[in-house]
Design a protein around this motif. Structure first.
Motif, mmCIF file in Angstrom:
data_model
loop_
_atom_site.group_PDB
_atom_site.id
_atom_site.type_symbol
_atom_site.label_atom_id
_atom_site.label_comp_id
_atom_site.label_asym_id
_atom_site.label_seq_id
_atom_site.Cartn_x
_atom_site.Cartn_y
_atom_site.Cartn_z
ATOM 1 N N SER A 32 -20.419 41.206 41.647
ATOM 2 C CA SER A 32 -20.121 40.500 40.392
ATOM 3 C C SER A 32 -20.868 41.108 39.212
ATOM 4 O O SER A 32 -22.059 41.386 39.303
ATOM 5 N N ASP A 33 -20.130 41.248 38.123
ATOM 6 C CA ASP A 33 -20.716 41.724 36.868
ATOM 7 C C ASP A 33 -21.160 40.496 36.080
ATOM 8 O O ASP A 33 -20.323 39.670 35.701
ATOM 9 N N PRO A 34 -22.473 40.328 35.837
ATOM 10 C CA PRO A 34 -22.942 39.114 35.155
ATOM 11 C C PRO A 34 -22.351 38.951 33.755
ATOM 12 O O PRO A 34 -22.317 37.828 33.221
ATOM 13 N N ALA A 35 -21.872 40.055 33.167
ATOM 14 C CA ALA A 35 -21.323 39.966 31.804
ATOM 15 C C ALA A 35 -19.826 39.650 31.807
ATOM 16 O O ALA A 35 -19.251 39.401 30.747
ATOM 17 N N GLU A 37 -17.368 37.133 32.358
ATOM 18 C CA GLU A 37 -17.289 35.673 32.532
ATOM 19 C C GLU A 37 -16.177 35.259 33.505
ATOM 20 O O GLU A 37 -16.373 34.394 34.354
ATOM 21 N N THR A 38 -15.020 35.912 33.353
ATOM 22 C CA THR A 38 -13.866 35.501 34.168
ATOM 23 C C THR A 38 -14.116 35.788 35.643
ATOM 24 O O THR A 38 -13.896 34.938 36.507
ATOM 25 N N GLN A 39 -14.603 37.007 35.914
ATOM 26 C CA GLN A 39 -14.868 37.390 37.304
ATOM 27 C C GLN A 39 -15.953 36.483 37.893
ATOM 28 O O GLN A 39 -15.826 36.001 39.023
ATOM 29 N N LEU A 40 -16.993 36.256 37.118
ATOM 30 C CA LEU A 40 -18.118 35.460 37.620
ATOM 31 C C LEU A 40 -17.679 34.016 37.912
ATOM 32 O O LEU A 40 -18.035 33.449 38.943
ATOM 33 N N ARG A 41 -16.871 33.464 37.002
ATOM 34 C CA ARG A 41 -16.378 32.096 37.203
ATOM 35 C C ARG A 41 -15.595 32.015 38.524
ATOM 36 O O ARG A 41 -15.750 31.092 39.315
ATOM 37 N N GLY A 42 -14.750 33.013 38.767
ATOM 38 C CA GLY A 42 -13.948 33.035 39.990
ATOM 39 C C GLY A 42 -14.814 33.150 41.235
ATOM 40 O O GLY A 42 -14.579 32.465 42.233
ATOM 41 N N THR A 43 -15.821 34.005 41.178
ATOM 42 C CA THR A 43 -16.681 34.203 42.357
ATOM 43 C C THR A 43 -17.508 32.954 42.645
ATOM 44 O O THR A 43 -17.677 32.559 43.806
ATOM 45 N N GLU A 99 -25.400 26.313 39.574
ATOM 46 C CA GLU A 99 -25.468 25.709 38.233
ATOM 47 C C GLU A 99 -26.462 26.461 37.348
ATOM 48 O O GLU A 99 -26.248 26.588 36.139
ATOM 49 N N ARG A 100 -27.534 26.969 37.953
ATOM 50 C CA ARG A 100 -28.506 27.739 37.162
ATOM 51 C C ARG A 100 -27.866 29.020 36.633
ATOM 52 O O ARG A 100 -28.138 29.450 35.517
ATOM 53 N N VAL A 101 -27.027 29.670 37.457
ATOM 54 C CA VAL A 101 -26.337 30.888 36.991
ATOM 55 C C VAL A 101 -25.416 30.524 35.832
ATOM 56 O O VAL A 101 -25.389 31.202 34.796
ATOM 57 N N ARG A 102 -24.676 29.430 35.990
ATOM 58 C CA ARG A 102 -23.721 29.031 34.940
ATOM 59 C C ARG A 102 -24.446 28.712 33.629
ATOM 60 O O ARG A 102 -23.939 29.001 32.545
ATOM 61 N N ALA A 103 -25.625 28.099 33.745
ATOM 62 C CA ALA A 103 -26.350 27.656 32.549
ATOM 63 C C ALA A 103 -27.191 28.769 31.931
ATOM 64 O O ALA A 103 -27.705 28.600 30.819
ATOM 65 N N ALA A 104 -27.330 29.900 32.623
ATOM 66 C CA ALA A 104 -28.260 30.948 32.157
ATOM 67 C C ALA A 104 -27.756 31.614 30.868
ATOM 68 O O ALA A 104 -26.560 31.847 30.704
ATOM 69 N N GLU A 110 -28.367 38.062 34.925
ATOM 70 C CA GLU A 110 -28.445 39.048 36.013
ATOM 71 C C GLU A 110 -29.499 38.624 37.044
ATOM 72 O O GLU A 110 -29.251 38.674 38.255
ATOM 73 N N SER A 111 -30.659 38.183 36.565
ATOM 74 C CA SER A 111 -31.713 37.815 37.526
ATOM 75 C C SER A 111 -31.368 36.516 38.256
ATOM 76 O O SER A 111 -31.669 36.352 39.439
ATOM 77 N N ARG A 112 -30.716 35.596 37.565
ATOM 78 C CA ARG A 112 -30.305 34.347 38.235
ATOM 79 C C ARG A 112 -29.251 34.640 39.308
ATOM 80 O O ARG A 112 -29.247 34.065 40.385
ATOM 81 N N LEU A 113 -28.350 35.578 38.968
ATOM 82 C CA LEU A 113 -27.296 35.941 39.918
ATOM 83 C C LEU A 113 -27.894 36.619 41.148
ATOM 84 O O LEU A 113 -27.465 36.367 42.279
#
Ligand SMILES: [Fe+2]
Length: 223
Positions: A32-35, A37-43, A99-104, A110-113
């Motif tokens: 996952s690319d932390p930048a 948003e769409t890919q991260l939301r799906g994962t 939730e921490r990744v979503r709120a970061a 990147e570090s939360r992920l």
């Protein structure tokens, strides 16, 4: 028990589905690319869906498999039942980490992920070991205390307790994770009992999930 005529492994297909989906989800999280948003939301949604499935799976095992073990060999389910309590805590901790990744903020994502990836990798490792205990120790107890016919009957009660949406989801993960002969036997059984339209709908949901050769073979088997 002869190696050539093994007893019925009630865990086999569902555990292969779970192992495959855990491995796929861990891989998806790792790429996952932390930048993005769409890919991260799906994962993250995929991971949450897997956690829902794990929470439900352990309840099914507690209610049916562990109860059967306790009925004929008291105390025999304690190891995997206590693993399940630990898994419930692990699932809750992973949900908090999601939730921490979503709120970061973007700079911290990147570090939360990575923290979520590491935590999930430990959860997967524990579950792989746990499923092996179920397929060795728990199966040995079940095989000593129950006939294969009785184990099939317990499995049928378990499957009948699963709501239709969850059952379809499990089939979507299980069918690509098992061998072609097992896939054909499973779907042949469903075709024998399900309404024609429901079976056709199931088949059209499953076919795109298969690799080309498996898809062609399944299409030919149910043409
Ligand atoms: Fe389990």
């Amino acid at each position: 028990m002869s190696e050539c005529s093994p007893r019925y492994n009630v865990y086999s297909k569902i555990h292969r589905a779970l192992r495959a989906h855990m491995a796929e989800t861990l891989t998806a999280l790792g790429r996952s690319d932390p930048a993005d948003e769409t890919q991260l939301r799906g994962t993250l949604a995929q991971l949450e869906g897997l956690l829902d499935l794990c929470a439900s799976h352990l309840k099914h095992e507690d209610r049916f498999m562990h109860a059967a073990m306790e009925a004929r060999r008291p105390g025999s389910s304690h190891k995997t039942a206590s693993d399940h309590l630990h898994h419930v805590e692990g699932i809750a901790a992973l949900r908090r980490e999601i939730e921490r990744v979503r709120a970061a903020e973007a700079g911290c994502r990147e570090s939360r992920l990575e923290a979520l990836y590491h935590q999930f990798s430990a959860f997967v490792a524990e579950n792989f070991e746990h499923m092996l205990v179920e397929e060795s120790y728990n199966n040995a107890v079940l095989w000593e205390c129950y006939s294969d016919t009785e184990i099939h009957e317990i499995e049928q009660l378990l499957v009948a307790s699963i709501p239709p949406d969850e059952h379809a989801r499990i089939l979507g993960l299980m069918v690509p994770a098992i061998s072609a002969p097992e896939r054909e036997a499973l779907l042949g059984h469903i075709r024998a009992v399900a309404p024609r339209e429901a079976f056709d709908g199931l088949l059209s949901m499953l076919l795109p999930r298969l690799a080309d050769a498996d898809r062609s073979r399944l299409r030919a088997a149910f043409a």
